[in-house]
Write a protein that holds these residues in place. Structure first.
Motif, PDB file in Angstrom:
ATOM      1  N   ILE A   1       0.838  -1.207   0.000  1.00 22.46           N
ATOM      2  CA  ILE A   1       0.000   0.000   0.000  1.00 22.46           C
ATOM      3  C   ILE A   1       0.869   1.252   0.000  1.00 22.46           C
ATOM      4  CG2 ILE A   1      -1.627   1.342   1.389  1.00 22.46           C
ATOM      5  CD1 ILE A   1      -2.777  -1.366   2.342  1.00 22.46           C
TER       6      ILE A   1
ATOM      7  N   THR B   1      -0.926   4.440   4.496  1.00 30.39           N
ATOM      8  CA  THR B   1      -0.644   3.242   5.293  1.00 30.39           C
ATOM      9  C   THR B   1      -1.150   3.393   6.720  1.00 30.39           C
ATOM     10  OG1 THR B   1       1.570   4.087   5.792  1.00 30.39           O
ATOM     11  CG2 THR B   1       1.367   2.580   3.924  1.00 30.39           C
TER      12      THR B   1
ATOM     13  N   TYR C   1      -4.824   2.157   7.292  1.00 32.87           N
ATOM     14  CA  TYR C   1      -5.015   0.707   7.413  1.00 32.87           C
ATOM     15  C   TYR C   1      -4.315   0.163   8.668  1.00 32.87           C
ATOM     16  CZ  TYR C   1      -6.696   1.094   2.635  1.00 32.87           C
ATOM     17  OH  TYR C   1      -7.410   1.441   1.516  1.00 32.87           O
ATOM     18  N   GLN C   2      -3.158   0.719   8.981  1.00 37.76           N
ATOM     19  CA  GLN C   2      -2.456   0.273  10.183  1.00 37.76           C
ATOM     20  C   GLN C   2      -3.253   0.600  11.437  1.00 37.76           C
ATOM     21  OE1 GLN C   2       1.229   2.310   9.541  1.00 37.76           O
ATOM     22  NE2 GLN C   2       2.066   0.725   8.211  1.00 37.76           N
TER      23      GLN C   2
ATOM     24  N   SER D   1       1.917  -2.638  13.291  1.00 37.35           N
ATOM     25  CA  SER D   1       1.276  -1.445  12.722  1.00 37.35           C
ATOM     26  C   SER D   1       1.622  -0.208  13.537  1.00 37.35           C
ATOM     27  CB  SER D   1      -0.245  -1.636  12.689  1.00 37.35           C
ATOM     28  OG  SER D   1      -0.613  -2.711  11.866  1.00 37.35           O
TER      29      SER D   1
END
Length: 542
Positions: free
Chosen positions: A46, A205, A208-209, A351
């Motif tokens: 991503i 990112t 999503y993390q 993450s």
């Protein structure tokens, strides 16, 4: 006296507990490994292959100032809930109880203050960094001092702390994976998409993390409360005093005096003066996006009480006897989580590690590039500035990686972070906020305030912790340093000629209300709701 000093134990007991925790390497199944590697690969893809414009400095360093409120909110949350926060806060909750949440609710109030009061000035200044703001408000001397200080804090505190936390946890679950290897892997993953895609890739990112981080945190909370017998079992098993939020003057963790005079100053630095956080506000598409992003981050922070702090307290009865606070979080993962879920929670931890690392990297490289390189070479092209920013990213993370293993020599991770902040940040909070809210503040006053404040902090450290002439809790240090800095700023500024300050660099209630009259009314109710939720949590655990 430090928390670590009060955790007296025999050498034999310590070794047995460390051995017990190290046995968690056997708990990582093939399914967990597949989930972990799959999500890490997805984050990398991503970050690298998503669309990112990096032709100009504004594109690379501030995502073209096009970020929406949800991107800002999730990025702020992900940057805050770093790997070091997960390990440090959980360990502190295990040792001292819910008092650690005082840092969190004060941070929520700071975010609401930023959103309703300061965001107009920060956005209206049209700068890349806080240091650039300080240049326009005062002069280049103040900027240089601030930039050097913040770069050191980002490298040796924020990023090194996260890398240390990552190595501490992951090398216990993956046999043969040393702390140094973990640090190198994080360097490569986070550094790669940060260098390639800049701020846009980081924000993409982080979204999503953050989702994986929240899911992982909820999994820890669910299995912790299930194991302890639900809420009723938790309340019954919680040690006496561990659920008391406001503590006495002699409390070793957060005395009520430290809560009043220390935690707010640290919170003001972290959320209002720290380039790592403010860069997201500067990247917003509009003032409304910036304000709502801050409020979203505050709302997400309310989860911290339930998914990090309370599970840490539940672990006291579930995993008794551990004497190293930084080992609590790994032990909880090993003891409580079934196969598959462990992989997801580890992915959430990774993450948090990547989110903090990429944001911190970018903040530091932005300061180096825009506040030093561009200042010395104003004619340099945007293309060359972006390339220098990428090179500085690798240099910065390399220095952090070298320092990270040494953090273990400074007691617990929580003590390391809070101790440094307590001594170092107050003068910068005074100068930055003083310059924004007091038009009479001058550049000479700012320089004098920074100098006297830092000298005062150094003397307290020398005669207190160094020579042992007096005993002072680190949360009591910010008050005298702040007072010295405030008095110096006031006296020296009044002795100097009144400055001619651009109105866009000063806070004005009238200008803020006129610029955002419609949206601010709606957002004010959101902020008040956030403050009410925070106040309710404080009252409940008073």
């Amino acid at each position: 006296m430090s928390i670590r000093a009060e955790l007296a134990h025999s050498q034999d007991e310590l070794e047995s507990k460390v051995i017990k925790v190290c046995l968690v390497t056997n708990n990582l199944t093939l399914l967990d490994g597949i989930i972990l590697l799959g999500l890490i690969s997805a984050f990398l893809g991503i970050g690298i292959f998503g669309s990112s414009k990096t032709e100009t400095t504004e594109d690379y360093f501030l995502a073209g100032r096009k970020l929406k409120w949800h991107q800002i909110g999730f990025s702020l949350f992900a940057t805050n809930f770093s790997a070091s926060a997960l390990i440090g806060i959980t360990g502190a909750a295990y040792v001292i109880g819910i008092a650690i949440y005082n840092y969190e609710w004060v941070g929520i109030l700071a975010l609401a203050f930023f959103a309703l009061v300061m965001v107009g000035v920060v956005r209206g200044s049209k700068v890349y960094t806080i240091a650039e703001y300080l240049t326009e408000r005062f002069d280049s001397r103040v900027k240089v001092i601030y930039s050097v200080f913040i770069i050191l804090m980002l490298v040796f505190l924020d990023m090194a702390g996260s890398l240390y936390a990552g190595g501490l946890l992951l090398n216990q679950f993956i046999p043969g994976l040393s702390t140094h290897v973990v640090i190198v892997l994080v360097m490569l993953i986070a550094g790669l998409y940060s260098v390639v895609g800049g701020m846009t890739a980081i924000s993409r990112t982080d979204l999503y993390q953050s989702i994986i981080l929240i899911l992982g945190a909820f999994m820890i909370a669910y299995f912790s409360f299930s194991a302890v017998g639900g809420w009723a079992g938790f309340m019954e098993s919680a040690p006496k005093g561990s659920l008391n939020l406001i503590r006495g003057f002699d409390d070793r963790a957060v005395p009520w005096t430290g809560l009043i005079v220390g935690v707010p100053i640290i919170g003001a630095y972290y959320w209002l003066v720290n380039q790592n956080m403010v860069q997201w506000v500067l990247s917003a598409e509009s003032q409304t996006d910036a304000r709502r992003g801050l409020l979203l981050a505050g709302a997400l922070k309310t989860l911290g009480l339930f998914v990090i702090v309370l599970p840490g307290i539940a672990a006291i009865s579930l995993i008794p006897g551990l004497t190293e606070p930084d080992r609590i979080y790994p032990a909880m993962l090993a003891e409580l989580l079934p196969a598959g879920i462990l992989g997801l929670v580890l992915a959430g931890f990774v993450s948090a590690l990547l989110s903090n690392t990429d944001s911190t990297l970018h903040a530091a490289s932005t300061l180096v590039t825009m506040d030093f390189v561009k200042r010395r070479h104003p004619e340099i092209s945007s293309h060359h500035l972006v390339r220098i920013g990428r090179i500085s990213t690798f240099v910065i993370i390399g220095v952090s990686a070298i320092w990270a293993p040494f953090i273990g020599n400074f007691g617990t991770l929580f003590e390391y972070v809070q101790g440094v902040l307590s001594y170092a940040v107050a003068p910068f909070v005074v100068v930055y906020l003083g310059g924004m809210f007091w038009p009479r503040a001058t550049s000479n006053g700012a320089i004098a305030a920074l100098t006297t404040g830092l000298v005062t902090a150094a003397l307290i450290g020398l005669f207190g912790d160094g020579l042992g002439l007096f005993d002072i809790h680190y949360l009591h240090v910010p008050l005298p340093v702040t007072l010295v800095s405030l008095v110096t700023l006031n006296v020296v500024s009044r002795m100097s000629e009144a400055p001619d300050v651009d109105p866009r660099l000063l806070w004005s209630a009238t200008r803020t209300l006129e610029a955002t009259q419609i949206n601010l009314a709606r957002d004010r109710w959101i902020a008040l709701g956030l403050v009410a939720i925070t106040a309710a949590s404080v009252i409940i655990f008073w």
